[in-house]
Write a protein that holds these residues in place. Structure first.
Motif, short mmCIF file in Angstrom:
data_model
loop_
_atom_site.label_atom_id
_atom_site.label_comp_id
_atom_site.label_asym_id
_atom_site.label_seq_id
_atom_site.Cartn_x
_atom_site.Cartn_y
_atom_site.Cartn_z
N SER A 175 -3.54 -1.09 -1.51
CA SER A 175 -4.50 0.25 -1.59
C SER A 175 -3.38 1.45 -1.62
O SER A 175 -2.06 1.07 -1.81
CB SER A 175 -4.80 0.58 -0.64
OG SER A 175 -4.07 0.31 1.14
N SER B 172 0.39 -1.07 0.43
CA SER B 172 0.04 0.18 0.04
C SER B 172 0.87 1.85 -0.15
O SER B 172 1.87 1.30 0.23
CB SER B 172 -1.05 -0.24 0.97
OG SER B 172 -0.08 0.10 2.13
N SER C 119 -8.06 -0.80 -2.50
CA SER C 119 -8.71 0.30 -2.71
C SER C 119 -7.54 1.79 -2.95
O SER C 119 -6.63 1.86 -3.15
CB SER C 119 -9.41 0.97 -1.62
OG SER C 119 -7.87 0.53 -0.90
#
Length: 936
Positions: free
Chosen positions: A139, A114, A164
């Motif tokens: 993400s 991420s 995400s």
């Protein structure tokens, strides 16, 4: 025999343990090589924040001891890679990550990629070897492409999947997550996924607790049966999509474990399902920005465990009585706006007492207490609020200073656009208020002297459009963290406190316009604001050179004051985009310093005393959109360099002493709607908002809110531009400026013909060339100005006919060719049927019904006449001046003789006549000389 055998076995066991603890302690060689290859890839393709210095190519170095790496203590296999926030910002396309680089890590349990700038798509076999993976976090990257059904097929033990904040796109196939039967958390928010959600998309995810699909482009109706099997679901967020339709009750009512439900920012409609009130564990419900309708009171009244209830921006109807929330003891946050005229909110009747203590109470644009318009009295019992917003609710009564007194932790107070009256009172302790927004009310009185001491933590002050008066307290300089202050449109007077720009070093926007401030502009400027607007006051003196030190200045507006002297020769800020100095008494020539502001978009120097020529360096202001130099004493020719300002769409050079001809190169300028100011947020106006985010983040995070929902930036930095069109100056602001295009060269000494090329400026709305000495014909090319609304050519020496092609100007509202030498028949079709006689006055050669002059064959000429012929025509068709003089003289003598005879016959009339003459002379002498001149 058994004893030696036991000893031997024990010895072998100790040797094995020793070997495991020492000889085989290092990580697996192929995993060590895999990590080093990954590091080499990052260093050659990406920009690193963390250089992974502990990852060294040394066989004696155990990769299990490297940063961001965890191994199984027994097998020494890598089980966790925390590779988040390794990279700094760069072009993501240079850092395309091939996920097959993680093939060597066959026993990996956790992979965190991420908050990097990785780019690329997920190959169907990308995770084929990671069969034991439980946590996958990708993400906040730039991964893209669609998600295939095979991508996660082998990750049967996966419990957490977070992809995400990427660029994934396409639809979610039914089987994409079919094999992830142990999945508990699925976050696919803020991507570019689209399409509809089928009922079986999540059918196999029976242990799912968190599902976040927000911030995508999913559309269509959604059947809650799609979530029917998710018995353990606690968090469901499908906000910020394009879902529509009503929410069915089947399947939805079975989500008994649901704690958070966010359906906001979609297009859901219809009434709320009644079973929503049966979700006894629900703590967070956000239905805002949809199209829900009906009466929601019966549903809301059942949610007694709710903590945060957001209902704004819907179409609810009927009466909502706040008394139904009396037993909602856990309620901390309530947001509701009417969204229309069909919902009324009543807080006073029946009488009730709250059991809750709110932290956030937002009821902006509500039909609140429509019978009394009183501020809700239950707020008297609230003592822990962080934010209150009752703006745009038509409330009346005394300003509620007790809200500040009762809520020592209040951070945001927004009561703008009501009808509150009275004075502003400070609490009796130093308050922590961050944002004070009370503009557009009827608050009177002076600001308390201790204002800046008691509210020293303010970062945002907007008390504009009230009736405050008096001088500003010097303590305002103690608000040292101030980012924006708007005191405009009040009756403040006196000098500007020097400490305001001296101590408030973080000040980003200062609005003091439309007050009665006087004296000189303070010279103690330590701030570096983006906006300074002190227009329409009574400031005098010169523009202080200290303003030149403001390097971030975007808007400077000192217009409509009494400033004098010359412009400072040090304005060289590359950030300056809007400079408004109109309606002062500034003099001298326009300084050469302005070309040092290459990003200047608007320059307004109207109605000053500037002299000299329009400077030839004007073309260096290549970004200029608005140029207004009207009402000065500028002379000389209009320079051809003006034509190089290709993005100009408003140009006003009227009321000067310019001479010569109009440059034929004007068609090089766009005068186009495409040459816009753009979005002001692209400039430095976002700085205060970001700073407010940082300042408010601890409070917002503790409530689990999005900062943009909590802290609305209610002040819009609109730029205002004045331009004369249709006989008057109009003020245009915001995006409207982008729709206005026009030229005003009126009231000069321009000569020569009107260039045909002006007809190429297809997007101008107004053209004013009046009060000059222009000659020749009206160009036929003007018929190309299809959206022209105002054309003024009056008071020139134009000749010939009005071109018939002008009837194609279907949007023309103002047309004035009066006082020229035009001839022929007046147009009577299209918009020309609406123009009156005054539009053609002073053209003896014109004829037509509009000016009550009939036309005959000799008067409607196909070609322009010579001056001699035109004079003969005028003598033939005009007034016989000799006969006019004789008849006027005879009439004058006759009237005078009759008056004398009457005065001689009647004495009473004679005395009254002389009395009137004497009274008239006395009145005129008093008006002109202030005394009776006959008595001097």
């Amino acid at each position: 025999m058994e004893r030696p055998l036991f000893k031997f076995s024990l010895w072998v066991l100790l040797v094995i343990v020793f070997v495991q603890m020492n000889g085989c302690r290092a990580c697996l060689e192929k995993e060590r090589i895999g990590l080093l290859e990954f590091k080499a890839f990052l260093k050659s393709n990406c920009e690193l924040i963390d250089n992974l210095d502990s990852w060294v190519e040394d066989r004696m170095s155990d990769c299990c001891g490297w940063d961001r790496v965890k191994c199984n203590t027994t097998s020494r296999r890598v089980v966790d890679l925390s590779l988040n926030e390794v990279l700094t910002f760069s072009d993501p396309k240079t850092c395309s990550l091939n996920l097959s680089m993680f093939y060597p890590f066959e026993e990996l349990l956790g992979l965190d990629l991420s908050d990097n700038w990785f780019y690329g798509w997920i190959h169907p076999a990308a995770f084929a070897n990671l069969k034991f993976l439980k946590t996958l976090d990708m993400s906040s990257n730039y991964f893209n492409g669609s998600i295939s059904m095979e991508a996660f097929a082998n990750l049967k033990l996966l419990e957490t999947l977070d992809i995400s904040y990427n660029d994934f796109s396409g639809s979610i196939l039914m089987g994409a997550f079919a094999n992830l039967k142990l999945l508990e958390t699925l976050d696919i928010s803020y991507n570019d996924f689209n399409g509809s959600i089928s009922m079986g998309a999540f059918a196999n995810l029976k242990f799912l607790k968190t599902l976040d699909m927000s911030g995508n482009y999913f559309h269509g109706s959604i059947s809650m049966e799609a979530f029917a099997n998710l018995k353990f679901l606690e968090i469901l967020d499908i906000s910020l999509n394009d879902f529509n339709g009503s929410i069915s009750m089947a399947g939805f009512c079975g989500l008994k474990s649901l704690v958070k439900l966010d359906l906001s920012n979609n297009h859901f409609s219809g009434p709320l399902p009644q079973c929503l009130g049966n979700l006894s564990n629900l703590r967070y419900l956000d239905l805002s920005s949809n199209k829900f309708s009906g009466n929601m009171q019966s549903v809301v009244s059942k949610l007694t465990s709710i903590k945060r209830l957001l209902l704004s921006g819907n179409k609810f109807e009927g009466l909502f009585s706040f008394s139904v929330l009396a037993n909602h003891s856990k309620l901390e946050m309530f947001q509701l706006s009417s969204g229309g005229s069909k919902l009324e909110v009543e807080t006073e009747n029946p009488t009730w007492f709250p059991t809750f203590q709110l932290k956030i109470f937002h009821m902006s644009e509500c039909h609140l207490n429509v019978r009394t318009r009183k501020i809700p009295s239950f707020l008297l019992y609230q003592h822990g609020m962080l934010s209150i917003d009752l703006s745009h609710s038509k409330l009346v009564g005394e300003f509620p200073s007790w809200i500040l007194q009762n809520n020592s932790r209040l951070q945001v107070m927004n009561l703008m656009n009501n009808s509150l009256r009275g004075t502003f009172q400070l609490p009796n302790f130093n308050h922590n208020l961050f944002k004070l927004e009370i503009s557009n009310n009827n608050i009177t009185g002076q600001l308390p002297k201790e204002f800046g001491l008691v509210l020293s933590n303010l970062v945002y002050i907007n008390i504009s459009r009230n009736s405050f008066h008096g001088i500003l307290p010097f303590s305002i300089g103690e608000v040292r963290g101030l980012l924006l202050m708007d005191l405009s449109n009040n009756n403040f007077s006196g000098a500007l406190p020097g400490s305001m720009l001296g101590n408030c070093t973080d000040l980003n926007a200062l609005y003091l316009s439309n007050n009665n401030f006087s004296g000189m502009i303070g010279v103690d400027i330590n701030a570096d604001p983006s906006v300074i607007d002190i227009s329409n006051n009574k400031l005098s003196g010169t523009i202080p050179i200290q303003l030149c030190n403001v390097s971030r200045l975007v808007i400077l507006d000192l217009s409509e004051n009494c400033l004098s002297g010359s412009m400072p020769s040090c304005f060289d800020s590359s950030s300056l985009r809007f400079l408004f100095l109109q309606k002062n008494s500034l003099s001298g020539s326009i300084p050469y310093v302005l070309p040092r502001n290459p990003n200047l978009m608007a320059l307004d120097l109207r109605d000053n005393k500037f002299t000299g020529n329009i400077p030839s360096w004007i073309n260096q202001l290549s970004q200029l959109r608005v140029l207004s130099l009207a009402g000065n004493a500028l002379q000389g020719h209009i320079p051809n360099q003006l034509c190089q300002l290709r993005d100009v769409h408003i140009m006003d050079l009227s009321r000067n002493a310019l001479f010569g001809s109009i440059p034929s190169c004007f068609n090089n300028m766009s005068f186009s709607k495409n040459a816009s100011f753009g979005d002001l947020e692209d400039h430095n106006f976002s700085v205060p908002f970001r700073s407010l985010e940082v300042a408010m983040f601890p409070y917002i995070f503790s409530l689990g809110l999005d900062v943009t929902d909590f802290f609305h930036w209610s002040h819009s930095p609109f730029v205002k531009v004045e331009f004369a069109m249709k006989y008057r100056y109009n003020i245009y602001k915001g995006d409207i400026i982008n729709l206005v295009a026009g030229i005003d060269l009126s009231c000069n000494d321009l000569t020569g013909h009107i260039p045909q090329e002006i007809g190429d400026l297809h997007e101008i709305l107004s053209l004013n060339l009046s009060h000059n000495h222009l000659s020749g014909f009206i160009p036929v090319s003007f018929s190309n100005l299809k959206i022209l609304e105002s054309l003024d050519l009056s008071y020139n020496n134009l000749s010939g006919e009005i071109p018939n092609q002008l009837v194609e100007l279907n949007f023309l509202e103002i047309f004035d060719v009066s006082y020229n030498n035009l001839s022929g028949k007046i147009l009577d079709k299209g918009q020309f049927e609406t123009f009156v006689e005054s539009s053609y006055r002073g053209n003896p050669g014109l004829c037509g019904p509009t000016i009550y002059r009939s036309c005959n064959a000799s008067q409607v000429l196909a070609t322009p006449l010579s001056n001699d012929t035109k004079l003969e025509e005028e003598d033939g068709d005009g007034i016989d001046m000799v006969w006019f003089y004789w008849s006027f003289s005879a009439s004058y003598v006759t009237i005078l003789f009759i008056l004398i005879v009457i005065l001689c016959i009647n004495r009473h009339w004679r005395m009254y006549w002389f009395y009137l003459v004497d009274a008239c002379i006395y009145f005129i002498s008093i008006r002109l000389f202030g005394t009776d001149c006959l008595c001097v």
